[in-house]
Write an enzyme that holds these catalytic residues in place. Structure first.
Site, PDB file in Angstrom:
ATOM      1  CG  HIS A  99      80.330 -68.298   3.346  1.00 53.39           C
ATOM      2  ND1 HIS A  99      79.554 -68.997   4.251  1.00 53.39           N
ATOM      3  CD2 HIS A  99      81.413 -69.078   3.086  1.00 53.39           C
ATOM      4  CE1 HIS A  99      80.146 -70.149   4.525  1.00 53.39           C
ATOM      5  NE2 HIS A  99      81.280 -70.224   3.836  1.00 53.39           N
ATOM      6  CG  HIS A 111      83.959 -70.541  -0.099  1.00 54.72           C
ATOM      7  ND1 HIS A 111      84.603 -69.395   0.320  1.00 54.72           N
ATOM      8  CD2 HIS A 111      83.665 -71.249   1.009  1.00 54.72           C
ATOM      9  CE1 HIS A 111      84.695 -69.425   1.638  1.00 54.72           C
ATOM     10  NE2 HIS A 111      84.136 -70.542   2.082  1.00 54.72           N
TER      11      HIS A 111
END
Length: 164
Positions: free
Chosen positions: A70, A85
């Site tokens: 992620h 992110h």
């Protein structure tokens, strides 16, 4: 005669980050997560993605690909540490919907594909799809300025200037 041979390599001080993902530029202060909005991890900007592809915002080296895919960490040539992110609270997805195309130690060029993700899965299962782009070693840089744009295209539009 040997001047060029032994000439010191010029140090890179100022860099420009292009959008790592296409979408709408969002001020970091407007990200609905205090870790990012209060700049606890560093300064930067975010993008509300319109597709599921993350590309390298800068030339550099991959220093971390999170096991859940992620997020990715990049060391830029001027020493800036950049973290991308994808989405908020996406670590809880444990990698579902994410595919990494790079690994730790890989040398990357601006525009190289880093991660692909299923925007629908992230939209349904995470808190938000907004994707912060953070200079995590902000204190080591002299200036970080965010460009004033609304929509950005991955790999093309300059979004942040980082001065060492």
């Amino acid at each position: 005669m040997f001047g060029k041979l032994f000439k010191k390599k010029e140090e890179v001080t100022d860099i420009s980050l292009v959008a790592p993902v296409s979408g709408v530029l969002v001020a970091l202060e407007d990200v609905p997560d205090p870790v990012f909005s209060q700049k606890m991890m560093g300064d930067g900007v975010a993008v509300k993605p319109s597709n599921g592809e993350v590309v390298a915002p800068i030339d550099g080296k991959i220093v971390q690909v999170f096991p859940t895919k992620h997020a990715v960490g990049i060391m830029a040539d001027n020493g800036a540490e950049i973290m991308i992110h994808i989405g908020l609270e996406t670590v809880s997805l444990e990698g579902e919907g994410f595919t990494a195309h790079v690994g730790e130690g890989d040398r990357i060029k601006q525009g190289d594909k880093l991660i692909t993700f299923d925007l629908q899965v992230i939209g349904e299962k995470a808190k938000d799809t907004v994707t912060p782009i953070i200079v995590t070693n902000t204190d080591d840089m002299s200036e970080i300025s965010v460009e004033d744009k609304k929509e950005v295209t991955a790999g093309q539009d300059e979004i942040v200037i980082v001065k060492k």
